[in-house]
Design a protein around this motif. Structure first.
Motif, PDB file in Angstrom:
ATOM      1  N   MET A 194       0.830  -1.203   0.000  1.00 35.80           N
ATOM      2  CA  MET A 194       0.000   0.000   0.000  1.00 35.80           C
ATOM      3  C   MET A 194       0.873   1.266   0.000  1.00 35.80           C
ATOM      4  O   MET A 194       0.570   2.243  -0.689  1.00 35.80           O
ATOM      5  CB  MET A 194      -0.939   0.002   1.220  1.00 35.80           C
ATOM      6  CG  MET A 194      -1.922  -1.152   1.227  1.00 35.80           C
ATOM      7  SD  MET A 194      -3.063  -1.117  -0.177  1.00 35.80           S
ATOM      8  CE  MET A 194      -3.520  -2.833  -0.307  1.00 35.80           C
ATOM      9  N   ILE A 195       1.968   1.228   0.750  1.00 36.22           N
ATOM     10  CA  ILE A 195       2.855   2.402   0.788  1.00 36.22           C
ATOM     11  C   ILE A 195       3.464   2.637  -0.602  1.00 36.22           C
ATOM     12  O   ILE A 195       3.430   3.763  -1.133  1.00 36.22           O
ATOM     13  CB  ILE A 195       3.991   2.216   1.830  1.00 36.22           C
ATOM     14  CG1 ILE A 195       3.420   2.060   3.238  1.00 36.22           C
ATOM     15  CG2 ILE A 195       4.966   3.396   1.774  1.00 36.22           C
ATOM     16  CD1 ILE A 195       4.453   1.633   4.296  1.00 36.22           C
ATOM     17  N   GLY A 201       1.343   6.596  -6.952  1.00 35.63           N
ATOM     18  CA  GLY A 201       0.052   7.063  -7.458  1.00 35.63           C
ATOM     19  C   GLY A 201      -0.799   5.954  -8.046  1.00 35.63           C
ATOM     20  O   GLY A 201      -1.715   6.194  -8.833  1.00 35.63           O
ATOM     21  N   LYS A 202      -0.502   4.698  -7.655  1.00 34.84           N
ATOM     22  CA  LYS A 202      -1.277   3.547  -8.148  1.00 34.84           C
ATOM     23  C   LYS A 202      -2.435   3.255  -7.203  1.00 34.84           C
ATOM     24  O   LYS A 202      -2.437   3.699  -6.050  1.00 34.84           O
ATOM     25  CB  LYS A 202      -0.391   2.306  -8.242  1.00 34.84           C
ATOM     26  CG  LYS A 202       0.678   2.392  -9.303  1.00 34.84           C
ATOM     27  CD  LYS A 202       1.445   1.080  -9.362  1.00 34.84           C
ATOM     28  CE  LYS A 202       2.522   1.145 -10.439  1.00 34.84           C
ATOM     29  NZ  LYS A 202       3.573   0.164 -10.217  1.00 34.84           N
ATOM     30  N   LYS A 203      -3.401   2.450  -7.687  1.00 38.14           N
ATOM     31  CA  LYS A 203      -4.538   2.069  -6.850  1.00 38.14           C
ATOM     32  C   LYS A 203      -4.097   1.150  -5.708  1.00 38.14           C
ATOM     33  O   LYS A 203      -3.117   0.402  -5.836  1.00 38.14           O
ATOM     34  CB  LYS A 203      -5.588   1.337  -7.697  1.00 38.14           C
ATOM     35  CG  LYS A 203      -6.280   2.253  -8.694  1.00 38.14           C
ATOM     36  CD  LYS A 203      -7.223   3.214  -7.971  1.00 38.14           C
ATOM     37  CE  LYS A 203      -8.022   4.037  -8.966  1.00 38.14           C
ATOM     38  NZ  LYS A 203      -8.784   5.120  -8.284  1.00 38.14           N
ATOM     39  N   GLY A 261      -0.218  11.891   2.799  1.00 40.42           N
ATOM     40  CA  GLY A 261      -0.923  13.041   2.225  1.00 40.42           C
ATOM     41  C   GLY A 261      -1.614  12.711   0.917  1.00 40.42           C
ATOM     42  O   GLY A 261      -1.736  13.568   0.028  1.00 40.42           O
ATOM     43  N   ARG A 262      -2.075  11.471   0.758  1.00 39.16           N
ATOM     44  CA  ARG A 262      -2.796  11.067  -0.464  1.00 39.16           C
ATOM     45  C   ARG A 262      -4.265  10.857  -0.153  1.00 39.16           C
ATOM     46  O   ARG A 262      -4.639  10.538   0.976  1.00 39.16           O
ATOM     47  CB  ARG A 262      -2.247   9.755  -1.052  1.00 39.16           C
ATOM     48  CG  ARG A 262      -0.761   9.717  -1.263  1.00 39.16           C
ATOM     49  CD  ARG A 262      -0.350  10.560  -2.447  1.00 39.16           C
ATOM     50  NE  ARG A 262       1.039  10.962  -2.312  1.00 39.16           N
ATOM     51  CZ  ARG A 262       1.981  10.736  -3.229  1.00 39.16           C
ATOM     52  NH1 ARG A 262       1.661  10.156  -4.360  1.00 39.16           N
ATOM     53  NH2 ARG A 262       3.211  11.131  -3.016  1.00 39.16           N
ATOM     54  N   GLU A 264      -8.258   9.275  -0.430  1.00 37.49           N
ATOM     55  CA  GLU A 264      -8.850   7.936  -0.374  1.00 37.49           C
ATOM     56  C   GLU A 264      -9.370   7.471  -1.733  1.00 37.49           C
ATOM     57  O   GLU A 264      -9.807   6.322  -1.874  1.00 37.49           O
ATOM     58  CB  GLU A 264      -9.941   7.892   0.697  1.00 37.49           C
ATOM     59  CG  GLU A 264      -9.355   8.001   2.094  1.00 37.49           C
ATOM     60  CD  GLU A 264     -10.344   7.706   3.205  1.00 37.49           C
ATOM     61  OE1 GLU A 264     -11.466   7.234   2.916  1.00 37.49           O
ATOM     62  OE2 GLU A 264      -9.987   7.968   4.380  1.00 37.49           O
ATOM     63  N   ASP A 265      -9.360   8.365  -2.734  1.00 36.90           N
ATOM     64  CA  ASP A 265      -9.771   7.947  -4.081  1.00 36.90           C
ATOM     65  C   ASP A 265      -8.833   6.864  -4.640  1.00 36.90           C
ATOM     66  O   ASP A 265      -9.179   6.167  -5.593  1.00 36.90           O
ATOM     67  CB  ASP A 265      -9.789   9.154  -5.033  1.00 36.90           C
ATOM     68  CG  ASP A 265      -8.470   9.912  -4.999  1.00 36.90           C
ATOM     69  OD1 ASP A 265      -8.010  10.251  -3.878  1.00 36.90           O
ATOM     70  OD2 ASP A 265      -7.866  10.120  -6.070  1.00 36.90           O
ATOM     71  N   LEU A 266      -7.651   6.715  -4.028  1.00 34.71           N
ATOM     72  CA  LEU A 266      -6.726   5.660  -4.499  1.00 34.71           C
ATOM     73  C   LEU A 266      -7.183   4.260  -4.071  1.00 34.71           C
ATOM     74  O   LEU A 266      -6.721   3.259  -4.603  1.00 34.71           O
ATOM     75  CB  LEU A 266      -5.305   5.913  -3.970  1.00 34.71           C
ATOM     76  CG  LEU A 266      -4.499   7.025  -4.644  1.00 34.71           C
ATOM     77  CD1 LEU A 266      -3.102   7.128  -4.018  1.00 34.71           C
ATOM     78  CD2 LEU A 266      -4.356   6.771  -6.152  1.00 34.71           C
ATOM     79  N   ILE A 267      -8.089   4.197  -3.079  1.00 38.10           N
ATOM     80  CA  ILE A 267      -8.551   2.876  -2.609  1.00 38.10           C
ATOM     81  C   ILE A 267      -9.428   2.225  -3.679  1.00 38.10           C
ATOM     82  O   ILE A 267     -10.336   2.859  -4.229  1.00 38.10           O
ATOM     83  CB  ILE A 267      -9.361   3.005  -1.291  1.00 38.10           C
ATOM     84  CG1 ILE A 267      -8.434   3.463  -0.155  1.00 38.10           C
ATOM     85  CG2 ILE A 267     -10.036   1.684  -0.944  1.00 38.10           C
ATOM     86  CD1 ILE A 267      -9.150   3.717   1.172  1.00 38.10           C
ATOM     87  N   GLN A 268      -9.140   0.968  -3.968  1.00 34.96           N
ATOM     88  CA  GLN A 268      -9.955   0.216  -4.933  1.00 34.96           C
ATOM     89  C   GLN A 268     -10.375  -1.107  -4.291  1.00 34.96           C
ATOM     90  O   GLN A 268      -9.508  -1.936  -3.965  1.00 34.96           O
ATOM     91  CB  GLN A 268      -9.133  -0.070  -6.186  1.00 34.96           C
ATOM     92  CG  GLN A 268      -9.920  -0.782  -7.261  1.00 34.96           C
ATOM     93  CD  GLN A 268      -9.144  -0.847  -8.570  1.00 34.96           C
ATOM     94  OE1 GLN A 268      -7.933  -1.105  -8.582  1.00 34.96           O
ATOM     95  NE2 GLN A 268      -9.823  -0.601  -9.665  1.00 34.96           N
ATOM     96  N   TYR A 269     -11.662  -1.289  -4.088  1.00 36.72           N
ATOM     97  CA  TYR A 269     -12.142  -2.561  -3.541  1.00 36.72           C
ATOM     98  C   TYR A 269     -12.064  -3.615  -4.636  1.00 36.72           C
ATOM     99  O   TYR A 269     -12.541  -3.380  -5.754  1.00 36.72           O
ATOM    100  CB  TYR A 269     -13.575  -2.423  -3.026  1.00 36.72           C
ATOM    101  CG  TYR A 269     -13.631  -1.549  -1.790  1.00 36.72           C
ATOM    102  CD1 TYR A 269     -13.396  -2.092  -0.524  1.00 36.72           C
ATOM    103  CD2 TYR A 269     -13.864  -0.175  -1.888  1.00 36.72           C
ATOM    104  CE1 TYR A 269     -13.406  -1.294   0.612  1.00 36.72           C
ATOM    105  CE2 TYR A 269     -13.872   0.630  -0.760  1.00 36.72           C
ATOM    106  CZ  TYR A 269     -13.645   0.067   0.479  1.00 36.72           C
ATOM    107  OH  TYR A 269     -13.651   0.857   1.603  1.00 36.72           O
ATOM    108  N   VAL A 270     -11.444  -4.752  -4.327  1.00 32.30           N
ATOM    109  CA  VAL A 270     -11.291  -5.815  -5.327  1.00 32.30           C
ATOM    110  C   VAL A 270     -11.863  -7.119  -4.761  1.00 32.30           C
ATOM    111  O   VAL A 270     -12.201  -7.202  -3.578  1.00 32.30           O
ATOM    112  CB  VAL A 270      -9.801  -6.011  -5.729  1.00 32.30           C
ATOM    113  CG1 VAL A 270      -9.229  -4.747  -6.357  1.00 32.30           C
ATOM    114  CG2 VAL A 270      -8.956  -6.458  -4.536  1.00 32.30           C
ATOM    115  N   LYS A 271     -11.980  -8.106  -5.627  1.00 37.58           N
ATOM    116  CA  LYS A 271     -12.515  -9.421  -5.264  1.00 37.58           C
ATOM    117  C   LYS A 271     -11.783  -9.958  -4.038  1.00 37.58           C
ATOM    118  O   LYS A 271     -10.560  -9.820  -3.922  1.00 37.58           O
ATOM    119  CB  LYS A 271     -12.285 -10.360  -6.449  1.00 37.58           C
ATOM    120  CG  LYS A 271     -13.092 -11.628  -6.450  1.00 37.58           C
ATOM    121  CD  LYS A 271     -12.960 -12.274  -7.846  1.00 37.58           C
ATOM    122  CE  LYS A 271     -13.505 -13.670  -7.865  1.00 37.58           C
ATOM    123  NZ  LYS A 271     -12.754 -14.638  -7.070  1.00 37.58           N
TER     124      LYS A 271
END
Ligand code: NAD
Ligand code: DAU
Length: 340
Positions: A194-195, A201-203, A261-262, A264-271
């Protein structure tokens, strides 16, 4: 002073443990590692010229190789961390997990016993206990109920260690720890992944609803517990090790984003991960009472320190992600190593 053979010393916890032994104890250390994708000798650049440190590239499941290593190095103590360690990989293909974690552990037990090793610490995991509901904690007497091929192979290795103690009076001890985090963790595991993704700038892929709970422990707290068990633990015993820091995955991910300092739009819920264990929590009263160990780091402070380490050491994880780290052994050590 003892000679300690550490298996898996080029991995995440192993490299932190080798560093701790060299810095805080007078022992000499032989780091035995196959250098799978997870083994990275760059993790130990700072100690490789220490005269008390030696590296041997070998597979724990290779019996003749193990016999050669034990005959040459004659370790008095073995701390066994080498394993295939990533649950998602075990879902895709369990074969390496059975070979290394089960067969490799048995080979190591046999050869260590033949050579009269005085203490064998088997580093295992809380995942062998399976999954908890909303309440309760794992104690050392919780029945084994592993759910993934990874945790099943670790449970298999635990039972083989138990059998070596009961059948052959081999002086073995098992530790079972919760989720570690800190420097040098391979960026396939939740926190470093995640870091690194956030920094690029990736999901950030969150499995399922993100509400699964892990009991997080800073890696040096785990390493101190292993060292204490190695020195003062009782043969045939199991010791649980945990961080007193149960957190939902989503909380961990949001905290990392905030620290960087990023948004939460970077969070992507996946299977969801198949068979995903819901909650782990460790009761560590046994090791606290018997050996006086307790975790020193609180989660929020140590997570901030960990995030800072990955910010400051970007070349380390970029070389892992690009695969460049795999050339380090050949270029730095090629042809110079015994047993390599
Ligand atoms: P890791 O994947 O970072 O490192 C494993 C190391 O073992 C690597 O250096 C790899 O090259 C080596 N290895 C793999 N197969 C080998 C073989 N056949 N012969 C010799 N070496 C081999 O793992 P980690 O996260 O540092 O975990 C270390 C140990 O601690 C494992 O036994 C794991 O089950 C246990 N554990 C890990 C955690 C955690 O949160 N990471 C928690 C509890 C217990
Ligand atoms: O509990 C100890 C165990 O902790 C060790 O025995 C294992 O070796 C170690 O890998 C770890 O297992 P987990 O499966 O708990 O760790 P991982 O970092 O893979 O996942 C932590 C949680 O985060 C888990 O609930 C799955 C979730 N996750 C993970 C990844 C990689 C995500 O939501 N997204 C991801 O991309």
């Amino acid at each position: 002073m003892s000679k300690i053979l550490v298996t898996g010393g080029a991995g995440f916890i192993g490299s932190n443990f080798v560093r701790l032994l060299l810095a805080q104890r007078r022992h000499s250390v032989v780091n035995l590692d196959k250098l799978t994708y997870a083994g990275n000798l760059e993790n130990l650049k700072d100690v490789e010229s220490d005269p008390r440190y030696a590296f041997v590239k070998a597979d724990i499941a290779d019996r003749p190789a193990m016999e050669r290593v034990f005959a040459e190095h004659r370790p008095e103590v073995v701390v066994h961390l080498a394993a295939e360690s990533h649950v998602d990989r075990s879902v895709l293909d369990a074969s390496a997990f059975v070979l290394t974690n089960v067969l490799g552990t048995q080979v190591l037990l046999d050869v260590a016993r033949q050579h009269g090793v005085q203490r064998f610490v088997h580093v295992s995991t809380d995942e062998v206990y399976g999954s908890l509901g909303a309440t309760g904690k794992f104690s050392e007497t919780t029945p084994l109920a592993p759910n993934s091929p990874y945790s099943s192979s670790k449970a298999g290795s635990d039972l083989l260690v138990r059998a070596a103690f009961h059948t052959h009076h081999f002086p073995a001890i098992i530790t079972r720890c919760s989720n570690n985090y800190g420097p040098y963790q391979f960026p396939e595991k939740l926190i470093p992944l995640m870091i690194a993704n956030a920094l690029e700038g990736k999901k950030l892929p969150v499995y399922g609803d993100g509400r699964n709970v892990r009991d997080w422990i800073y890696v040096t707290d785990h390493c101190e517990a292993i060292a204490l068990v190695m020195e003062k633990g009782r043969d045939g015993e199991v010791y649980n090790i945990g961080g007193d820091a149960e957190r939902e995955n989503l909380h961990v991910v949001r905290t990392i984003l905030k620290l960087l300092g990023r948004g939460e739009d970077l969070i992507q819920y996946v299977k969801d991960r198949p068979g995903h264990d819901r909650r782990y929590a460790i009761d560590h009263t046994k090791i606290a009472g018997e050996l006086g160990w307790r975790p020193r780091h609180d989660f929020e402070t140590a997570l901030a320190r960990t995030v800072e380490w990955y910010v400051q050491n970007r070349p380390w994880w970029e070389r892992v992600r690009s695969g460049a780290y795999r050339t380090y052994y050949e270029t730095q050590y090629g042809g110079r190593l015994k047993g390599g």
